[in-house]
Design an enzyme around this catalytic site. Structure first.
Site, PDB file in Angstrom:
ATOM      1  N   CYS A  10       0.840  -1.210   0.000  1.00  0.00           N
ATOM      2  CA  CYS A  10       0.000   0.000   0.000  1.00  0.00           C
ATOM      3  C   CYS A  10       0.876   1.261   0.000  1.00  0.00           C
ATOM      4  O   CYS A  10       1.988   1.246   0.532  1.00  0.00           O
ATOM      5  CB  CYS A  10      -0.911   0.006   1.234  1.00  0.00           C
ATOM      6  SG  CYS A  10      -2.442  -0.944   1.021  1.00  0.00           S
TER       7      CYS A  10
ATOM      8  N   HIS B 193      -5.974  -1.210  -2.026  1.00  0.00           N
ATOM      9  CA  HIS B 193      -5.648  -2.550  -1.533  1.00  0.00           C
ATOM     10  C   HIS B 193      -6.692  -3.578  -1.975  1.00  0.00           C
ATOM     11  O   HIS B 193      -6.380  -4.764  -2.118  1.00  0.00           O
ATOM     12  CB  HIS B 193      -5.590  -2.483  -0.002  1.00  0.00           C
ATOM     13  CG  HIS B 193      -5.160  -3.746   0.665  1.00  0.00           C
ATOM     14  ND1 HIS B 193      -3.858  -4.199   0.619  1.00  0.00           N
ATOM     15  CD2 HIS B 193      -5.841  -4.661   1.402  1.00  0.00           C
ATOM     16  CE1 HIS B 193      -3.759  -5.330   1.301  1.00  0.00           C
ATOM     17  NE2 HIS B 193      -4.957  -5.633   1.780  1.00  0.00           N
TER      18      HIS B 193
ATOM     19  N   ASN C 289       0.365 -13.791  -9.989  1.00  0.00           N
ATOM     20  CA  ASN C 289      -0.295 -14.864  -9.242  1.00  0.00           C
ATOM     21  C   ASN C 289      -1.421 -14.220  -8.468  1.00  0.00           C
ATOM     22  O   ASN C 289      -1.174 -13.354  -7.622  1.00  0.00           O
ATOM     23  CB  ASN C 289       0.673 -15.526  -8.250  1.00  0.00           C
ATOM     24  CG  ASN C 289       1.761 -16.320  -8.945  1.00  0.00           C
ATOM     25  OD1 ASN C 289       1.514 -16.947  -9.973  1.00  0.00           O
ATOM     26  ND2 ASN C 289       2.963 -16.295  -8.404  1.00  0.00           N
TER      27      ASN C 289
HETATM   28  O1  LIG Z   1       7.242 -14.345  -5.216  1.00  0.00           O
HETATM   29  P1  LIG Z   1       6.053 -14.731  -4.385  1.00  0.00           P
HETATM   30  O2  LIG Z   1       4.767 -14.105  -4.858  1.00  0.00           O
HETATM   31  O3  LIG Z   1       6.287 -14.544  -2.914  1.00  0.00           O
HETATM   32  O4  LIG Z   1       5.909 -16.308  -4.585  1.00  0.00           O
HETATM   33  C1  LIG Z   1       5.016 -16.963  -5.433  1.00  0.00           C
HETATM   34  O5  LIG Z   1       5.364 -16.810  -6.804  1.00  0.00           O
HETATM   35  C2  LIG Z   1       6.622 -17.354  -7.194  1.00  0.00           C
HETATM   36  C3  LIG Z   1       6.775 -17.194  -8.683  1.00  0.00           C
HETATM   37  O6  LIG Z   1       5.745 -17.837  -9.406  1.00  0.00           O
HETATM   38  C4  LIG Z   1       6.765 -18.825  -6.780  1.00  0.00           C
HETATM   39  O7  LIG Z   1       8.093 -19.242  -7.004  1.00  0.00           O
HETATM   40  C5  LIG Z   1       6.421 -19.016  -5.298  1.00  0.00           C
HETATM   41  O8  LIG Z   1       6.431 -20.395  -4.985  1.00  0.00           O
HETATM   42  C6  LIG Z   1       5.033 -18.427  -5.031  1.00  0.00           C
HETATM   43  O9  LIG Z   1       4.684 -18.571  -3.679  1.00  0.00           O
END
Ligand SMILES: O=P(O)(O)O[C@H]1O[C@H](CO)[C@@H](O)[C@H](O)[C@H]1O
Ligand SMILES: O=P(O)(O)O[C@H]1O[C@H](CO)[C@@H](O)[C@H](O)[C@H]1O
Lengths: 376, 376
Positions: free
Chosen positions: B55, B121, B179
């Site tokens: 944030c 957020h 992700n």
């Molecule tokens: O980097 P972050 O978001 O903490 O981590 C996440 O994304 C990464 C990249 O895909 C992975 O390697 C991790 O296992 C996952 O938890």
């Protein structure tokens, strides 16, 4: 030394069995974790559960009743991913050029089995001494042998004990595997595995066979024979060892505590194993799964798969194969924190946070003869 | 028709972009599920969370304070998987033959960025209209352009706004990804993605480039250009379409509701997009993510990745590339039941339970202009 350098820098390692690379970031293990936590599996299950569709004497989802089996029990999966009987489908050979090129499909037939490892609802391979695992290995072996072409020296008539009719068609490949634990998509804790048999050689098996075949053509020796001998000479990544099998964290492991169990003799399929080797394999499986449970003091989830020569293939493919098992467990730091193979891993390249040497060292130092879980 | 046959039989489909097959078992969708359930993400987050390290104005884990950013914000990942400065490691060229062959490693350097999509957020891409997504596309574009070789016509000086120093070394590839959701390993709901830049071309990108290059050599046309035109002509797997981009469930999709977003013009990298195309991409991302949220009336988890030409490569490799995005979401049946790609998938071959045509039909019929979630 090399080991010291690689313990501290980002690097890629090559997997000669798949012909692919993985990214290793040893320093990244220190990253804090605030994400999703897994639910560890229940530790106090009953030995018999009247609602379990795998327990002896119980009814199954799609009808029928399980026999009162004393050791293992095999049946055809009620929700098989492949079917024995279905309309044929062969991609038309003429038509729009682009559809033929870009929308390719082919029919697959096959048969899926479930293999109950034990009548007790509340044991896992980790709870079993080697003697209790031997019957499972024998069941896998008989199941495999009964699907070989009748002309194979290892073919066996399906024994009455298996209670299964072998398909009239000759299938090409059998993948034996186990999903253990809710984190690995397993929906019933009753100890069991599966075997999916198909008219095709699946991708992973095909890739490994291709690489083993090319290695043999080029070097005259077997890739996994050379590899297991090399690892036993180095003893840096070996986790458990007996006269017949070695368990190790492969140089190219993707999952944090991934291991491979490799036969020390150049054996292609389960039916080639001697009685002593069957016991040796049971012993190694018992040790590895106990070490796994002891690592985070939990019933350790994993997927396990047995790679062997295809049921039916040309001799050069078969000759290149070398019996081995892969154990891929998702946990990274504790009973509840797993490694996510997501964004970068799916889009770019598998990535791991601790080195296989560090993983092997931790597993090696744990007891493999007894499970502490619930005893501490 | 073909469609009717394939809706009912087990079959394999070919992915020409990866050169690999997947197993499709349409009838298996009826299987009951008693396994692990995911926790849907919280729906009532605050617009500002004082404990969130993304944030505006808040302190970060490894020190430093976020500026009061109005749109997007880029910084170097505090726990980068690759580092800019580390000792060199090159595999020795002489030594034991087997170690050289079977224990191969190579050093990898690089830089990892985090990209905050918005100061709020509690919004996700699905909550944003296209106008709010345009700045994110512009940020990805500037980040990418500033890492190109200075000789490239698309090179841009890193703008002050990005607050980052571009590495002195020329890197080879940049993987931009997101992700989203705890089920995809994301540990902070603040809308953000990442970009990992490396001295190597990662496996998946390399595989796609290889296949696109071979296709172009053989057919003289672009694989994804041919594919997107074919899908637009058929309209069986298309989920959303505008003048510049198409979103579709690819013929070879592995995950139940996997989609690809493909540029309709043969564009290689984000900096080649015109202003209109940037808006077109923002629009399609907005529609796809809204449809996803509407599918199971939940904040839909996924990993998304942008595939474009390498930062630095030979011209034939670059020419073969075609800008596209992959969305891989894990959910199968509801907000809590996902598809597990485990035993068979890891050991043998990816397997899916509904056809891509069925998935596309469901997504197509959902609203893409508004998220129902919480409104019904
Ligand atoms: O980097 P972050 O978001 O903490 O981590 C996440 O994304 C990464 C990249 O895909 C992975 O390697 C991790 O296992 C996952 O938890
Ligand atoms: O057949 P099961 O145990 O119900 O299902 C499990 O294993 C299969 C084979 O690995 C996977 O396809 C499923 O996604 C998983 O949930």
């Amino acid at each position: 030394s090399d080991r010291e350098v690689l313990d501290d820098i980002s690097h890629r390692r090559y997997n000669p069995l798949r012909g692919s690379w993985i990214l290793v970031s040893p320093h990244r293990a220190k990253r804090p974790w605030q994400g999703q936590e897994e639910t560890p599996s229940e530790t106090s299950l009953p030995a018999f559960d009247s609602s379990c569709y795998l327990c002896p004497g119980n009814p199954r989802a799609a009808g029928g009743t399980n026999p009162a089996y004393p050791e293992t029990f095999v049946f055809v999966n009620d929700y098989s991913a492949v079917k024995e009987d279905q309309p044929d489908y062969v991609q038309p050979k003429s038509g729009e050029k682009l559809s033929l090129l870009l929308l390719q499909a082919t029919g697959v037939r096959g048969k899926c089995y479930v293999i109950c490892f034990n009548p007790s609802h509340n044991v896992t391979l980790a709870d079993m001494p080697a003697e209790m695992i031997v019957p499972i290995i024998k069941t896998w072996t008989v199941l495999y042998a009964s699907h070989l072409p009748k002309s194979s020296p290892y073919y066996q008539e399906p024994v009455a004990e298996l209670r299964i009719t072998v398909p009239k068609d000759q299938y090409t490949y059998m993948q034996i595997f186990e999903n253990k634990g809710a984190a690995m998509g397993c929906s019933n804790p009753h100890p069991h595995g599966q075997a999916w048999t198909t008219t095709c050689i699946p991708e992973e098996a095909g890739l490994e066979i291709q690489n083993m075949k090319e290695y043999k053509r080029k070097h005259g020796t077997g890739l996994l024979k050379d590899y297991v001998d090399l690892e036993i000479a180095k003893m840096e990544r070996v986790v458990a060892l007996n006269d017949h099998f070695a368990a190790l964290c492969p140089w190219w492991a993707v999952w944090p505590f991934e291991t491979m169990v490799i036969c020390r003799r150049e054996v292609r399929i389960l039916p080639e194993l001697t009685k002593e080797e069957q016991v040796g394999l049971a012993e190694i499986i018992s040790i590895v799964t106990k070490k796994y449970d002891n690592l985070f003091e939990t019933s350790f989830p994993y997927s396990m798969g047995i790679h062997q020569a295809p049921l039916d293939s040309d001799p050069e493919d078969r000759e290149a194969c070398h019996l081995h098992l892969h154990f891929v467990p998702p946990l990274l730091r504790s009973a509840t924190v797993k490694k996510f193979l997501v964004g970068y891993e799916l889009m770019a390249e598998p990535q791991r946070d601790i080195t296989p040497e560090q993983a092997a060292e931790r597993l090696r130092n744990l007891r493999g003869d007894e499970v502490y879980r619930g005893k501490l």
